[in-house]
Design a protein around this motif. Structure first.
Motif, PDB file in Angstrom:
ATOM      1  N   VAL A 422      20.222  41.962  66.790  1.00 51.03           N
ATOM      2  CA  VAL A 422      20.797  42.251  65.499  1.00 51.03           C
ATOM      3  C   VAL A 422      21.808  43.671  65.539  1.00 51.03           C
ATOM      4  CG1 VAL A 422      20.723  42.534  63.171  1.00 51.03           C
ATOM      5  CG2 VAL A 422      19.214  40.695  64.362  1.00 51.03           C
ATOM      6  N   LEU A 423      21.026  44.536  65.904  1.00 51.92           N
ATOM      7  CA  LEU A 423      21.573  45.963  66.029  1.00 51.92           C
ATOM      8  C   LEU A 423      23.061  45.757  66.673  1.00 51.92           C
ATOM      9  CD1 LEU A 423      21.503  48.908  65.191  1.00 51.92           C
ATOM     10  CD2 LEU A 423      20.351  49.180  67.497  1.00 51.92           C
ATOM     11  N   GLU A 429      21.432  35.277  70.129  1.00 52.26           N
ATOM     12  CA  GLU A 429      20.277  35.663  70.799  1.00 52.26           C
ATOM     13  C   GLU A 429      19.250  35.940  69.895  1.00 52.26           C
ATOM     14  OE1 GLU A 429      23.396  36.440  73.955  1.00 52.26           O
ATOM     15  OE2 GLU A 429      23.193  36.853  71.930  1.00 52.26           O
ATOM     16  N   ALA A 430      19.457  36.679  68.756  1.00 52.13           N
ATOM     17  CA  ALA A 430      18.489  36.931  67.800  1.00 52.13           C
ATOM     18  C   ALA A 430      17.689  35.614  67.317  1.00 52.13           C
ATOM     19  CB  ALA A 430      18.871  37.886  66.500  1.00 52.13           C
ATOM     20  N   TRP A 431      18.558  34.828  66.731  1.00 50.55           N
ATOM     21  CA  TRP A 431      17.840  33.571  65.988  1.00 50.55           C
ATOM     22  C   TRP A 431      17.347  32.812  67.016  1.00 50.55           C
ATOM     23  CZ3 TRP A 431      19.022  28.456  66.459  1.00 50.55           C
ATOM     24  CH2 TRP A 431      20.440  28.356  66.779  1.00 50.55           C
ATOM     25  N   TYR A 454      11.463  36.441  60.778  1.00 53.10           N
ATOM     26  CA  TYR A 454      12.434  35.435  60.289  1.00 53.10           C
ATOM     27  C   TYR A 454      13.277  35.719  59.321  1.00 53.10           C
ATOM     28  CZ  TYR A 454       9.956  32.221  63.174  1.00 53.10           C
ATOM     29  OH  TYR A 454       9.295  31.758  64.483  1.00 53.10           O
ATOM     30  N   GLN A 455      12.868  36.966  58.511  1.00 49.44           N
ATOM     31  CA  GLN A 455      13.782  37.461  57.536  1.00 49.44           C
ATOM     32  C   GLN A 455      15.177  38.099  58.620  1.00 49.44           C
ATOM     33  OE1 GLN A 455      11.124  40.333  55.828  1.00 49.44           O
ATOM     34  NE2 GLN A 455      11.225  39.551  53.825  1.00 49.44           N
ATOM     35  N   ILE A 456      14.865  38.795  59.452  1.00 51.80           N
ATOM     36  CA  ILE A 456      15.665  39.324  60.383  1.00 51.80           C
ATOM     37  C   ILE A 456      16.885  38.025  60.831  1.00 51.80           C
ATOM     38  CG2 ILE A 456      16.447  40.419  62.354  1.00 51.80           C
ATOM     39  CD1 ILE A 456      14.051  41.986  61.878  1.00 51.80           C
ATOM     40  N   GLU A 459      19.422  36.376  58.404  1.00 50.08           N
ATOM     41  CA  GLU A 459      20.763  37.201  58.461  1.00 50.08           C
ATOM     42  C   GLU A 459      21.551  37.120  59.704  1.00 50.08           C
ATOM     43  OE1 GLU A 459      21.572  38.063  55.371  1.00 50.08           O
ATOM     44  OE2 GLU A 459      19.544  37.293  54.889  1.00 50.08           O
ATOM     45  N   ALA A 460      20.921  36.919  61.019  1.00 48.57           N
ATOM     46  CA  ALA A 460      21.628  36.734  62.017  1.00 48.57           C
ATOM     47  C   ALA A 460      22.473  35.419  62.239  1.00 48.57           C
ATOM     48  CB  ALA A 460      20.639  36.763  63.496  1.00 48.57           C
ATOM     49  N   THR A 461      22.023  34.456  61.547  1.00 47.88           N
ATOM     50  CA  THR A 461      22.798  33.016  61.615  1.00 47.88           C
ATOM     51  C   THR A 461      24.040  33.029  60.886  1.00 47.88           C
ATOM     52  OG1 THR A 461      21.871  32.136  59.588  1.00 47.88           O
ATOM     53  CG2 THR A 461      20.766  31.645  61.723  1.00 47.88           C
ATOM     54  N   THR A 462      25.297  32.374  61.659  1.00 48.66           N
ATOM     55  CA  THR A 462      26.306  32.381  61.389  1.00 48.66           C
ATOM     56  C   THR A 462      26.854  30.871  60.947  1.00 48.66           C
ATOM     57  OG1 THR A 462      27.058  31.812  63.714  1.00 48.66           O
ATOM     58  CG2 THR A 462      27.278  34.070  62.999  1.00 48.66           C
TER      59      THR A 462
END
Length: 669
Positions: A422-423, A429-431, A454-456, A459-462
């Protein structure tokens, strides 16, 4: 309910009703349950040998090692505490003692590293590695320790606790078996602690010289003595000196320096000097390994790296030679903690070249693919959205137990990998990694970590459909944490996104979880509406397992509402559905619900059959379900029969350290 003594007496005396047997306890179901029991326990190694390999060379600790062995052999039930400052060699002594005692304990060795894990997580993790099912684990640290004592009662194990700040932390993990032993390695211990204790000090000068000479070549005795005198004789310092000397001897540019010139370096610069003597490819790999999500890594990941100056294998061997990386066990390596800290600092201070950034992303994709392969080995065919990376290679898993053990060993590093992705805006890759980790969180209880994960990921999904998927995971975890309002909010958003995308499977899943949210809050009629709609969706899509789960949920909700007749019909349908798809675990759970319900309805022979199926729960290691079923069965009985079931439920709740034990005690007064 039929709870009179007369009815209870008839239940015990009457012959079982044959139609009841034929309908729910027929041979096919019984065989399916019994065949599946052996597959329900959490995977565990037959004989865990978890302590890392001892470092080489081993110098002048034989007296301390002999004292450790002597205590273990002659003082049963008495923990041994070994203290000393960082770098003094405590972990090396722990590893050497474990190696020499590998055949002493029939049930193996457990290694608990409190430097990298908090007490609560360590207690939960060691129980899972002992094969205790997730469903049995308590929600409190005290409950986990009670369970740990129960789990070690009949085992012969050597338990080594390393990295403790104070010895009192490690003493919590004392096994209850008289044939087991506990050794705690800590920085310090209270003076009034009633244990056998040993104190580690730095090596004598001659021993330190011997260790340095054994770790290097071409160094004169007088030079080694000068180095030890100039710095100190901690094994950790000697290892750094030896690493620098070896790195110099490996380099092509010798510029006439000898080991004597090391006297010009302050102790804090030894690592810096080692880094600067590395070849460009080794220095590149040094920085890359520092930004892997965990200090320990699998050697197979090196295949995805190609350094600017050549293959990664030569650079890796250079790092091993300089004692910056250590092979800890077959296929696994450890970046030395001081190295990891130093290299991370360099990554922050120095801009990452584009090729290093690309390699870093490749390493994260390697973790994604490895986790996806583990997910498939554990959970088989299930709904997945993320594609499997085709540009990296990693080894497969033999089976589910091996994959779950990999998740257990790497879950903290995988969570870190999601944060790193995410950073750097590597959202795919994140989700994708979070999606694969559901195989772990679904089988091992880490709800707080899962919620953060899953909170992270949300927010990573597009894409809306991917966001809906991550919201489902987040909602389910929040249900486990009893955060019902928060769960309902994210599940409603998930349902709305799924409807917009016209994704039948996601609609069905969100409806089912919204039903559960309402059921847990006592809103039974609303829950029934959600479950019924989810059932229609599952049947429309011919999702047989999902349909069976909704039938089970409808049965339990009608039971909680007090409509036992309707609940019975749903349980019967759920039982038939799970039997058709050969889901033995759920067949057992539905059999239990149905048998206890029939006991509540006063069906002849139902109490005896309920006891039988509850016994199967016990065999399967489903302790919480066993205790809950015993409590429900007690509610259908009176007098001594009721009390006996409550006492059995209390025994189970106490065994797993559940807070429910207090409530059952009040019922027995």
């Amino acid at each position: 309910m039929c709870c009179s003594a007369a009815v209870a007496g008839r239940r015990r005396d009457a012959l079982p009703d044959e139609s009841f047997f034929n309908n729910t306890f027929h041979g096919e179901i019984g065989n399916l349950i019994q065949a599946h029991l052996v597959q329900m326990a959490v995977p565990k190694p037959a004989r865990p040998m978890e302590v890392p390999r001892p470092p080489r060379p081993w110098i002048n600790r034989d007296e301390l090692l002999d004292e450790t062995r002597r205590h273990i052999d002659t003082e049963p039930g008495s923990p041994l505490v070994i203290t000393g400052p960082s770098g003094i060699g405590k972990s090396a002594l722990a590893a050497m003692a474990a190696e020499e005692l590998r055949d002493r304990f029939s049930d193996g060795q457990l290694y608990i590293d409190l430097e990298n894990e908090d007490m609560y997580s360590a207690a939960r993790a060691v129980l899972l590695r002992l094969g205790e099912p997730k469903d049995q684990l308590a929600d409190t640290f005290g409950g986990l320790l009670s369970h740990y004592r129960s789990a070690t009662r009949d085992r012969s194990v050597l338990v080594i606790v390393d990295g403790a700040e104070s010895a009192t932390e490690g003493l919590h993990f004392e096994p209850s078996s008289g044939t087991s032993r506990l050794v705690v390695f800590a920085l310090g211990a209270p003076p009034d602690l009633a244990v056998r204790r040993l104190r580690m000090s730095e090596l004598s000068a001659p021993a330190a010289v011997e260790m340095l000479l054994a770790a290097t070549t071409g160094v004169e005795d007088s030079t080694a003595l000068a180095l030890v005198t100039h710095y100190d004789s901690y094994p950790g310092t000697i290892r750094r000196i030896a690493g620098l000397i070896r790195a110099r001897s490996h380099g092509a540019d010798q510029d006439g320096d000898s080991a004597t010139s090391l006297l010009d370096y302050p102790a804090t610069d030894l690592l810096d000097a080692t880094y600067h003597i590395l070849s460009p490819s080794a220095a590149w790999l040094y920085r890359l390994l520092s930004v892997l999500p965990g200090a320990e890594f699998e050697k197979s990941i090196l295949k995805v790296f190609e350094s600017p100056s050549g293959a990664s294998s030569g650079a890796y061997e250079e790092l091993v030679n300089a004692q910056l990386v250590t092979e800890t066990r077959d296929g696994w390596c450890l970046v030395e903690p001081s190295v990891s800290r130093d290299a991370s600092r360099r990554a922050e201070l120095e801009s990452l070249p584009i090729e290093l950034l690309a390699a870093m992303r490749a390493s994260l994709r390697w973790y994604v693919k490895r986790a996806q392969l583990a997910d498939r080995a554990i959970m088989g065919d299930r709904l997945r959205r993320a594609a499997v990376p085709a540009d990296v290679d990693c080894p497969p898993f033999r089976d589910g137990p091996e994959a779950l053990a990999w998740f257990q060993a790497n879950h903290t590093a995988l969570y870190t990998a999601i944060q790193m992705a995410v950073l750097h805006d590597w959202n795919e890759e994140a989700w994708a990694l979070a999606e694969a980790m559901w195989a772990f969180f679904n089988n091992v209880s880490y709800p707080e970590e899962a919620e953060r994960c899953y909170q992270i990921a949300v927010e990573a999904t597009t894409q809306p459909v991917d966001r809906a998927r991550m919201l489902l995971f987040l909602g389910r975890v929040r249900l486990e944490l009893a955060k019902y309002r928060d769960a309902e909010a994210v599940l409603r958003e998930s349902h709305s996104l799924a409807v917009e995308a016209d994704d039948l499977e996601l609609i069905e899943s969100s409806l089912a979880l919204l039903g559960r949210t309402n059921q847990y809050q006592g809103r039974y009629h609303e829950a029934i509406e959600f479950y019924t709609e989810a059932l229609r969706n599952a049947q429309q899509g011919e999702h047989n397992r999902a349909a069976a789960l909704q039938l089970l949920s409808l049965g339990r909700t009608h039971r909680d509402l007090g409509d036992l007749g309707t609940a019975e019909r749903y349980f019967e349908r759920a039982l038939a559905a799970f039997t058709r798809i050969k889901d033995g675990r759920h067949v057992l759970l539905v059999e239990t619900d149905l048998a206890v319900l029939k006991a509540e309805l006063g069906v002849p022979g139902a109490v005896e059959k309920a006891d039988q199926v509850i016994g199967w729960l016990r065999q399967a290691g489903l302790a919480k379900q066993e205790a809950a079923a015993l409590e429900r069965l007690a509610a259908a009985l009176e007098g001594e029969e009721r009390r006996r079931r409550l006492e059995l439920a209390l025994e189970v709740f106490e065994r797993v350290g559940s807070v429910e034990a207090r409530r059952i005690r009040r019922m027995l007064r």
